[in-house]
Design a protein around this motif. Structure first.
Motif, PDB file in Angstrom:
ATOM      1  N   LYS A  67       0.881  -1.171   0.000  1.00  0.00           N
ATOM      2  CA  LYS A  67       0.000   0.000   0.000  1.00  0.00           C
ATOM      3  C   LYS A  67       0.922   1.225   0.000  1.00  0.00           C
ATOM      4  O   LYS A  67       1.114   1.880   1.006  1.00  0.00           O
ATOM      5  N   GLU A 127      -2.944  -3.934  -9.348  1.00  0.00           N
ATOM      6  CA  GLU A 127      -3.495  -3.406  -8.099  1.00  0.00           C
ATOM      7  C   GLU A 127      -4.719  -2.525  -8.311  1.00  0.00           C
ATOM      8  O   GLU A 127      -5.197  -1.906  -7.363  1.00  0.00           O
ATOM      9  N   ASN A 166      -7.883  -2.786  -8.553  1.00  0.00           N
ATOM     10  CA  ASN A 166      -9.074  -2.916  -7.700  1.00  0.00           C
ATOM     11  C   ASN A 166      -8.850  -2.304  -6.317  1.00  0.00           C
ATOM     12  O   ASN A 166      -9.737  -1.628  -5.793  1.00  0.00           O
ATOM     13  N   ASP A 167      -7.668  -2.516  -5.744  1.00  0.00           N
ATOM     14  CA  ASP A 167      -7.348  -1.901  -4.450  1.00  0.00           C
ATOM     15  C   ASP A 167      -7.247  -0.383  -4.591  1.00  0.00           C
ATOM     16  O   ASP A 167      -7.727   0.364  -3.737  1.00  0.00           O
ATOM     17  N   ALA A 227      -8.701   1.454  -6.861  1.00  0.00           N
ATOM     18  CA  ALA A 227     -10.053   1.975  -7.092  1.00  0.00           C
ATOM     19  C   ALA A 227     -10.841   2.019  -5.785  1.00  0.00           C
ATOM     20  O   ALA A 227     -11.603   2.964  -5.548  1.00  0.00           O
ATOM     21  N   SER A 228     -10.625   1.049  -4.925  1.00  0.00           N
ATOM     22  CA  SER A 228     -11.280   1.044  -3.614  1.00  0.00           C
ATOM     23  C   SER A 228     -10.836   2.238  -2.777  1.00  0.00           C
ATOM     24  O   SER A 228     -11.654   2.878  -2.107  1.00  0.00           O
ATOM     25  N   ASP A 229      -9.541   2.556  -2.831  1.00  0.00           N
ATOM     26  CA  ASP A 229      -9.030   3.735  -2.119  1.00  0.00           C
ATOM     27  C   ASP A 229      -9.679   5.010  -2.658  1.00  0.00           C
ATOM     28  O   ASP A 229     -10.045   5.903  -1.892  1.00  0.00           O
ATOM     29  N   ASP A 280     -12.597   5.171  -4.159  1.00  0.00           N
ATOM     30  CA  ASP A 280     -14.002   5.130  -3.725  1.00  0.00           C
ATOM     31  C   ASP A 280     -14.145   5.629  -2.293  1.00  0.00           C
ATOM     32  O   ASP A 280     -15.086   6.363  -1.967  1.00  0.00           O
ATOM     33  N   ASN A 281     -13.210   5.228  -1.431  1.00  0.00           N
ATOM     34  CA  ASN A 281     -13.241   5.692  -0.039  1.00  0.00           C
ATOM     35  C   ASN A 281     -13.064   7.204   0.036  1.00  0.00           C
ATOM     36  O   ASN A 281     -13.744   7.867   0.815  1.00  0.00           O
ATOM     37  N   ARG A 284     -14.484   6.107 -12.113  1.00  0.00           N
ATOM     38  CA  ARG A 284     -14.262   6.871 -10.879  1.00  0.00           C
ATOM     39  C   ARG A 284     -14.219   8.366 -11.180  1.00  0.00           C
ATOM     40  O   ARG A 284     -14.709   9.182 -10.412  1.00  0.00           O
TER      41      ARG A 284
END
Length: 154
Positions: free
Chosen positions: A10, A49, A51-52, A54-56, A58-59, A92
């Motif tokens: 990360k 990476e 998806n991770d 994109a999740s960050d 999104d958060n 996004r």
């Protein structure tokens, strides 16, 4: 924490922690961590990476950190190579732009309610994301004029 995040790959979060550590004390450990992060991130496979990442993003969007999300999308757009990754980032980007409309509307509401500090923040956020948003710039100018007038600067 930075070392743990580096181990988890990360890199963005690890770099954030390293920057904090360096701001507090430019210790050899902080400099070494920063160096390790830089080396690891240059060899990084952003497509693997996505998806991770994109999740960050999104958060960040969910927390209202639209400028940070926008900047992350811009930075990642130059680093991904697969079309599927580019499509994820494009979705996004569209989500941020949709939220920007709401921030702009909130800015107008704050302006009309004479909450000029709140309005100023909203319009500045919009402009940081879309510098060509002429209506937001016009409202920001009006807001700044109101703030100056109320403070007696004019």
């Amino acid at each position: 924490w930075g070392t743990t995040l580096l181990g988890m790959q990360k890199y963005g979060s690890a770099e954030e922690k390293a920057n904090i550590a360096m701001a507090i004390n430019r210790s050899p450990e902080a400099l070494d961590l920063k160096s390790k992060i830089n080396k690891a991130s240059t060899a990084r496979d952003y497509d693997a990476e996505i998806n991770d990442l994109a999740s960050d993003i999104d958060n960040s969007i969910a927390q209202g950190e639209l400028v940070g999300a926008w900047n992350s999308i811009a930075a990642l757009s130059t680093k991904v190579t697969k079309q599927s990754s580019k499509d994820i980032l494009a979705s996004r980007k569209a989500a941020v732009l949709e939220k920007v409309k709401a921030v702009y509307a909130d800015g107008i509401t704050a302006y009309n309610e004479e909450d000029y500090d709140e309005a100023k923040g909203k319009f500045r956020t919009v402009i940081k994301i879309d510098a060509n948003y002429e209506q937001a710039q016009a409202y920001l100018d009006r807001t700044n004029n109101k703030i100056r007038a109320l403070s007696g600067e004019e």
